[in-house]
Scaffold this motif. Sequence first.
Motif, mmCIF file in Angstrom:
data_model
loop_
_atom_site.group_PDB
_atom_site.id
_atom_site.type_symbol
_atom_site.label_atom_id
_atom_site.label_comp_id
_atom_site.label_asym_id
_atom_site.label_seq_id
_atom_site.Cartn_x
_atom_site.Cartn_y
_atom_site.Cartn_z
ATOM 1 N N GLN A 1 0.819 -1.206 0.000
ATOM 2 C CA GLN A 1 0.000 0.000 0.000
ATOM 3 C C GLN A 1 0.863 1.270 0.000
ATOM 4 O O GLN A 1 0.564 2.240 -0.698
ATOM 5 C CB GLN A 1 -0.926 0.003 1.223
ATOM 6 C CG GLN A 1 -1.903 1.182 1.240
ATOM 7 C CD GLN A 1 -2.873 1.094 2.414
ATOM 8 O OE1 GLN A 1 -2.815 0.165 3.215
ATOM 9 N NE2 GLN A 1 -3.767 2.061 2.505
ATOM 10 N N PHE A 2 1.961 1.248 0.749
ATOM 11 C CA PHE A 2 2.808 2.438 0.846
ATOM 12 C C PHE A 2 3.441 2.756 -0.518
ATOM 13 O O PHE A 2 3.422 3.898 -0.981
ATOM 14 C CB PHE A 2 3.909 2.211 1.897
ATOM 15 C CG PHE A 2 4.868 3.351 2.011
ATOM 16 C CD1 PHE A 2 4.484 4.543 2.634
ATOM 17 C CD2 PHE A 2 6.156 3.250 1.474
ATOM 18 C CE1 PHE A 2 5.380 5.602 2.736
ATOM 19 C CE2 PHE A 2 7.036 4.311 1.575
ATOM 20 C CZ PHE A 2 6.658 5.492 2.206
ATOM 21 N N GLN A 3 3.996 1.728 -1.195
ATOM 22 C CA GLN A 3 4.601 1.946 -2.505
ATOM 23 C C GLN A 3 3.566 2.375 -3.535
ATOM 24 O O GLN A 3 3.833 3.207 -4.401
ATOM 25 C CB GLN A 3 5.312 0.681 -2.989
ATOM 26 C CG GLN A 3 6.543 0.300 -2.176
ATOM 27 C CD GLN A 3 6.209 -0.644 -1.045
ATOM 28 O OE1 GLN A 3 5.123 -0.541 -0.444
ATOM 29 N NE2 GLN A 3 7.143 -1.537 -0.719
ATOM 30 N N ILE A 4 2.355 1.799 -3.438
ATOM 31 C CA ILE A 4 1.292 2.137 -4.390
ATOM 32 C C ILE A 4 0.867 3.592 -4.215
ATOM 33 O O ILE A 4 0.651 4.320 -5.196
ATOM 34 C CB ILE A 4 0.093 1.177 -4.221
ATOM 35 C CG1 ILE A 4 0.490 -0.241 -4.669
ATOM 36 C CG2 ILE A 4 -1.115 1.657 -5.010
ATOM 37 C CD1 ILE A 4 -0.545 -1.294 -4.380
ATOM 38 N N GLU A 5 0.747 4.044 -2.970
ATOM 39 C CA GLU A 5 0.334 5.424 -2.729
ATOM 40 C C GLU A 5 1.396 6.414 -3.212
ATOM 41 O O GLU A 5 1.083 7.527 -3.642
ATOM 42 C CB GLU A 5 0.069 5.621 -1.238
ATOM 43 C CG GLU A 5 -1.208 4.956 -0.762
ATOM 44 C CD GLU A 5 -1.434 5.152 0.729
ATOM 45 O OE1 GLU A 5 -0.543 5.729 1.386
ATOM 46 O OE2 GLU A 5 -2.497 4.722 1.223
ATOM 47 N N GLN A 6 2.675 5.992 -3.173
ATOM 48 C CA GLN A 6 3.729 6.885 -3.629
ATOM 49 C C GLN A 6 3.755 7.018 -5.155
ATOM 50 O O GLN A 6 3.898 8.116 -5.686
ATOM 51 C CB GLN A 6 5.090 6.379 -3.134
ATOM 52 C CG GLN A 6 5.384 6.739 -1.679
ATOM 53 C CD GLN A 6 6.822 6.421 -1.321
ATOM 54 O OE1 GLN A 6 7.385 5.433 -1.787
ATOM 55 N NE2 GLN A 6 7.403 7.257 -0.463
ATOM 56 N N MET B 1 3.565 -10.491 -5.909
ATOM 57 C CA MET B 1 4.301 -9.491 -5.135
ATOM 58 C C MET B 1 5.562 -9.050 -5.883
ATOM 59 O O MET B 1 5.846 -7.851 -6.007
ATOM 60 C CB MET B 1 4.666 -10.065 -3.765
ATOM 61 C CG MET B 1 5.459 -9.128 -2.870
ATOM 62 S SD MET B 1 4.432 -7.940 -2.018
ATOM 63 C CE MET B 1 3.629 -9.003 -0.818
ATOM 64 N N ASN B 2 6.316 -10.004 -6.384
ATOM 65 C CA ASN B 2 7.555 -9.682 -7.094
ATOM 66 C C ASN B 2 7.278 -8.926 -8.390
ATOM 67 O O ASN B 2 7.980 -7.956 -8.713
ATOM 68 C CB ASN B 2 8.339 -10.961 -7.402
ATOM 69 C CG ASN B 2 9.216 -11.405 -6.252
ATOM 70 O OD1 ASN B 2 10.115 -10.682 -5.830
ATOM 71 N ND2 ASN B 2 8.935 -12.592 -5.721
ATOM 72 N N SER C 1 7.338 -3.665 -11.226
ATOM 73 C CA SER C 1 6.669 -2.647 -12.036
ATOM 74 C C SER C 1 6.773 -1.268 -11.391
ATOM 75 O O SER C 1 6.982 -0.253 -12.076
ATOM 76 C CB SER C 1 5.195 -3.023 -12.240
ATOM 77 O OG SER C 1 5.082 -4.172 -13.044
ATOM 78 N N ILE C 2 6.595 -1.225 -10.077
ATOM 79 C CA ILE C 2 6.690 0.058 -9.360
ATOM 80 C C ILE C 2 8.133 0.545 -9.333
ATOM 81 O O ILE C 2 8.422 1.727 -9.546
ATOM 82 C CB ILE C 2 6.124 -0.086 -7.938
ATOM 83 C CG1 ILE C 2 4.615 -0.393 -7.999
ATOM 84 C CG2 ILE C 2 6.370 1.171 -7.125
ATOM 85 C CD1 ILE C 2 3.995 -0.727 -6.668
#
Length: 566
Positions: free
Chosen positions: A437-442, A469-470, A475-476
């Motif tokens: 969630q933290f990486q997605i919000e960034q 997950m990997n 992708s992020i």
Amino acid sequence: MRSKTNQIISIFILFSIFMAIVWYKFSNKIHFENPLFHNLIKDIIFILFVGLLFRYILSKNDNRNIRILDKIRTNTNEIKESNEKYDIVSKATSDTIWDWKIQEDSITWNKGIASIFGYTEDQVGNTSAWWFDKIHPEDSIKMSVKLYSFIEQKSEKWQDQYRFRCADNTYKYVLDRGFLLKDKEGRALRMIGAIQDITKQKEEEQNLKLLETVVTQTKDAVVITKSDSESALFPNIIYVNDAFCLMTGHKSKNILLKPFNPFNTDIFDQNEYEKFCSALAEKRECQIETLTRKKNKEEYWVRFSMIPIYNADKELSHWISIQKDVTTERKQEKEKEQLIRELTQNNKDLKQFSYITSHNLRAPLSNLIGLLNLIEDITITDSELLEIINGFNKSTHLLNDTINDLVKIIVIKDQISIQKENVSICEVLEHVFNQLQFQIEQSKPIFKVNIDPIETIYTNKAYLESILMNLLTNSIKYKSESNKLKISISTKKINNKTVLKFKDNGIGIDLKRNSDHVFGLYQRFHDYPDSKGLGLYLVKSQIESLGGNISIESEVNKGTQFTLTF
């Protein structure tokens, strides 16, 4: 008959006139006292004489007619009997019989022209032109030349083979045989022949020639033996091909009619020998592999089959053996077995080393990390010492991460049986989103998810979660700085398999340079500080351990698509 009757009457009249003149001359020399009586007696005697004479002539003619009639009846019966025999022969034989009157160029055919070649009565011509027109163009000239040459030479018997066209425009191979009838001057008057359909024999002959070519040209050795033998067990050889002579060093003339004995070494496999003997006794096919000898006593391994051949009466007539020198193959097999044993042992040693490395180093590393944590609470004024400690701290944590990665790989590779269950893809994906969630919000990516909420897949839930997950983390991590990150996730069923596509528009990978290393261990394609090159290796290892596979399509600065098949 009428001319014969006229001939008899003419003879009778002439003879009567002659007798009348003779009687007149004779009667004039005799004088009777009563002229009337004299004339009456003269006429009566003349009539009686002439009547007897006519009766004699008719009797002779009747006897001659009877003889002629008997001869005609005999000839008629012979002709009738001959015709009956001809009809019987025509019915009994499968040949097409023809009768050619050469001078008139008139030809007739029996019913075989219909039963064998399919021609109806109105389709059959009555001249030789129709016959020659039905002969195959490639055979027509040759056959015609031979036939007319035969007629000119006035030989009695003729035969030839050619192709004859059927009513359906197909051709049949035929054997044509004829007999020539001549007159007293030796002129050819009539020819009678029989056409026999030999198509099947021709096809079998061609097949036999083809098989003969295969047997003589094949690189495998071929041995043909009799079904019976003078020896107690081994059948006698009646044929070997060149490949057998080349393989064994024997000449065919030296081994023909001798027993076929492949078990000619001092030591051979007893089980193979018993299998061979049992197959011969039970008249069934077998395949044997044994050590045997060449003519020069050199030993070699041979693999051969024994195939029983039966005749039309279902009786065993021959054995065919096809043989191959497998010495090199046996040697390679032994080397392969030895290599497998060595690789298995090396694999065990490496696995043991991995366990030792991953487990035995954990305690010292934990102690080092604990000491480093204690040092963090101590104030160090020496800048040089502080730099050394920081470097040592970083190296220690990198070593710890490497050992943790090694443990993950060992766990995947060491699991022979992986527990599977029906897993909801959407639920697993939602759990992954929550963890990241933290990486997605960034990064705030745009997601396009095309997955049926009730769709499940029979797999290992932990592995599926790790895979997603990997992929999502990559992708992020490797998103493009110039484009808004877009991630597409979809599934579909293909032949009872679930295909998952994971696509992004990130910086991509140059597959022309790195296609062979994409899923390798510790392979890095971008200079990112936290990139270790482990994620894709784990993804590939996990999906392959589940029995699936993964493929990649990528282009630099355009994005990457992974296709996973479960």
